[in-house]
Design a protein around this motif. Structure first.
Motif, PDB file in Angstrom:
ATOM      1  N   UNK A 109      32.922 -18.505 -15.049  1.00  0.00           N
ATOM      2  CA  UNK A 109      31.920 -18.840 -14.035  1.00  0.00           C
ATOM      3  C   UNK A 109      31.381 -20.250 -14.230  1.00  0.00           C
ATOM      4  N   UNK A 110      31.367 -21.011 -13.147  1.00  0.00           N
ATOM      5  CA  UNK A 110      30.839 -22.374 -13.159  1.00  0.00           C
ATOM      6  C   UNK A 110      29.321 -22.316 -13.216  1.00  0.00           C
ATOM      7  N   UNK A 111      28.731 -23.013 -14.171  1.00  0.00           N
ATOM      8  CA  UNK A 111      27.275 -22.943 -14.353  1.00  0.00           C
ATOM      9  C   UNK A 111      26.524 -24.133 -13.770  1.00  0.00           C
ATOM     10  N   UNK A 112      27.235 -25.175 -13.366  1.00  0.00           N
ATOM     11  CA  UNK A 112      26.516 -26.352 -12.843  1.00  0.00           C
ATOM     12  C   UNK A 112      26.885 -26.700 -11.404  1.00  0.00           C
ATOM     13  N   UNK A 113      27.655 -25.828 -10.755  1.00  0.00           N
ATOM     14  CA  UNK A 113      27.923 -26.003  -9.337  1.00  0.00           C
ATOM     15  C   UNK A 113      28.867 -27.117  -8.972  1.00  0.00           C
ATOM     16  N   UNK A 114      29.735 -27.551  -9.916  1.00  0.00           N
ATOM     17  CA  UNK A 114      30.627 -28.671  -9.603  1.00  0.00           C
ATOM     18  C   UNK A 114      32.038 -28.224  -9.237  1.00  0.00           C
ATOM     19  N   UNK A 115      32.262 -26.906  -9.142  1.00  0.00           N
ATOM     20  CA  UNK A 115      33.586 -26.392  -8.793  1.00  0.00           C
ATOM     21  C   UNK A 115      33.544 -25.707  -7.431  1.00  0.00           C
ATOM     22  N   UNK A 116      34.482 -26.079  -6.549  1.00  0.00           N
ATOM     23  CA  UNK A 116      34.501 -25.519  -5.199  1.00  0.00           C
ATOM     24  C   UNK A 116      34.720 -24.009  -5.207  1.00  0.00           C
ATOM     25  N   UNK A 117      35.548 -23.532  -6.152  1.00  0.00           N
ATOM     26  CA  UNK A 117      35.848 -22.093  -6.181  1.00  0.00           C
ATOM     27  C   UNK A 117      34.867 -21.303  -7.043  1.00  0.00           C
ATOM     28  N   UNK A 118      33.896 -22.004  -7.656  1.00  0.00           N
ATOM     29  CA  UNK A 118      32.879 -21.329  -8.456  1.00  0.00           C
ATOM     30  C   UNK A 118      33.282 -21.019  -9.877  1.00  0.00           C
ATOM     31  N   UNK A 119      34.444 -21.572 -10.321  1.00  0.00           N
ATOM     32  CA  UNK A 119      34.917 -21.285 -11.684  1.00  0.00           C
ATOM     33  C   UNK A 119      35.399 -22.554 -12.381  1.00  0.00           C
ATOM     34  N   UNK A 120      34.998 -22.690 -13.650  1.00  0.00           N
ATOM     35  CA  UNK A 120      35.514 -23.742 -14.514  1.00  0.00           C
ATOM     36  C   UNK A 120      36.793 -23.267 -15.182  1.00  0.00           C
ATOM     37  N   UNK A 121      37.676 -24.199 -15.466  1.00  0.00           N
ATOM     38  CA  UNK A 121      38.811 -23.881 -16.321  1.00  0.00           C
ATOM     39  C   UNK A 121      38.344 -23.981 -17.768  1.00  0.00           C
ATOM     40  N   UNK A 122      38.923 -23.168 -18.630  1.00  0.00           N
ATOM     41  CA  UNK A 122      38.525 -23.240 -20.035  1.00  0.00           C
ATOM     42  C   UNK A 122      39.711 -22.945 -20.936  1.00  0.00           C
ATOM     43  N   UNK A 123      39.642 -23.510 -22.135  1.00  0.00           N
ATOM     44  CA  UNK A 123      40.590 -23.139 -23.177  1.00  0.00           C
ATOM     45  C   UNK A 123      39.900 -22.099 -24.063  1.00  0.00           C
TER      46      UNK A 123
END
Length: 292
Positions: A109-123
Motif C-alpha cells: 500500500x502506497x502511504x504518501x499518495x504518489x502512485x496512481x494504482x495506490x501501491x508502491x513496489x518493494x523488495x
C-alpha cells in the motif's frame, strides 16, 4: 635546477589532477532465497545469483574488498539499510556504484499518495513477512521504491555528476498471478499476486513524476511475473542476472542501451511467458559505457 623544479611541479600537478578524478568501483549485492518458514515466502534461488553477480563485477574491474555481500539471513532490513548508509559515508565524488537485489518482490500500500494504482513496489528482505498482521508485522521491513530512491538520491549527491549509480532489481512485483492458467509447478516466481495491504493509508493524492539521476534496471514490468531460468546444468537463477552476466561475457563493447537490447532480445528467447525487462534512466546515461 629550475628545470628540475618545474618538472617536479608538473608531476605533482598531474598526480593531483589524477587523484581528483580517480574513481572507486563499489558494489552491494543482496540475494535472498531461503526465507524463514513463518514469513510465508516460498524458497527461491535469489541466493544463487550472488556468485554470478560478484564474478561479473570482478570482470568489470570491481575489487573484491569493495564488493559487499548480504545473503539470506544476513540480508535483513537493518543490514541492508546499514549498508546503504555505509556506502553514502564512504563513497567519493566520481565513484561507480552497482547495487543488486535478487529475491522476492511485492506491491505494498502506497502511504504518501504518489502512485496512481495506490501501491508502491518493494523488495522483500529476509525478515519481511508476506501478509499484514496487526501488532506482529505491519510492513516495517518491506523496502519500498520510495525508500530506495531516497537513498540513491543521497548517494548520487555524494558521487556527483562524474559518478554513476546502477541499481538492478531481479525480483517481481506481480508474482504468480498467471500460474493458474499457464505456469507449470516447476516454474519459480520471484513474487506474489498477494498485495501487502496496510490497515491505515492516507487518502490524499500527491501524484508527481519522480525524476531519477541513475540507471535502474528491473527484471519485468510491475504487472508481470519474473520467473527464474533453469540453466543447462539444472540450476535455477534469476533471468535478469543470468542475461546481464551473459551479455558482459559475450559482447566486447557494451553501453547501457546495448545491454538492454541484448537482455530484451534474449528474454524473449528463454522465457515461456511474457516478461519485459525495464530500463529507467535519463537519456544522457543510455550511452554509458559499462564495458570497454
Amino acid at each position: 635546477m629550475k628545470n628540475g623544479l618545474h618538472i617536479l611541479l608538473l608531476i605533482f600537478c598531474l598526480i593531483s589532477c589524477y587523484t581528483s578524478v580517480a574513481q572507486t568501483k563499489r558494489a552491494l549485492v543482496i540475494g535472498v532465497g531461503k526465507y524463514p518458514e513463518l514469513s510465508g515466502w516460498k524458497t527461491i534461488n535469489g541466493d544463487k545469483d550472488v556468485p554470478i553477480v560478484t564474478g561479473m563485477l570482478n570482470n568489470l574491474g570491481f575489487k573484491h574488498e569493495n564488493i559487499y555481500v548480504l545473503v539470506n539471513e544476513k540480508a535483513t532490513y537493518k543490514n541492508i539499510i546499514n549498508q546503504f548508509d555505509r556506502m553514502i559515508k564512504t563513497s567519493n565524488s566520481g565513484d561507480v556504484i552497482y547495487i543488486h537485489f535478487s529475491g522476492h518482490g511485492q506491491l505494498i500500500s502506497d502511504t504518501n499518495g504518489d502512485e496512481k494504482d495506490g501501491f508502491d513496489e518493494s523488495i522483500v528482505p529476509y525478515d519481511a513477512f508476506k501478509q499484514y498482521k496487526k501488532g506482529v508485522y505491519e510492513g516495517q521491513h518491506h523496502i519500498t521504491d520510495d525508500l530506495i530512491n531516497s537513498y540513491l538520491s543521497d548517494l548520487k549527491h555524494v558521487v556527483g555528476k562524474n559518478g554513476m549509480i546502477i541499481f538492478v532489481d531481479d525480483a517481481c512485483h506481480s508474482g504468480d498471478i498467471s500460474r493458474s492458467e499457464n505456469a507449470e509447478e516447476e516454474d519459480v516466481a520471484r513474487g506474489t499476486a498477494d498485495k501487502f495491504i496496510l490497515e491505515k493509508v492516507s487518502n490524499s493524492k500527491t501524484i508527481k513524476e519522480s525524476l531519477i539521476d541513475w540507471i535502474s534496471i528491473s527484471a519485468c514490468k510491475s504487472y508481470q511475473t519474473n520467473y527464474e531460468y533453469k540453466t543447462s546444468d539444472g540450476h535455477s537463477v534469476g533471468k535478469l542476472t543470468y542475461l546481464i552476466n551473459r551479455s558482459i561475457r559475450e559482447v566486447k563493447t557494451l553501453t547501457i542501451t546495448d545491454l538492454m537490447n541484448y537482455v530484451s532480445k534474449m528474454m524473449v528467447e528463454i522465457s515461456k511467458y511474457p516478461q519485459d525487462p525495464e530500463l529507467d534512466c535519463p537519456t544522457k546515461y543510455r550511452n554509458y559505457l559499462l564495458k570497454r
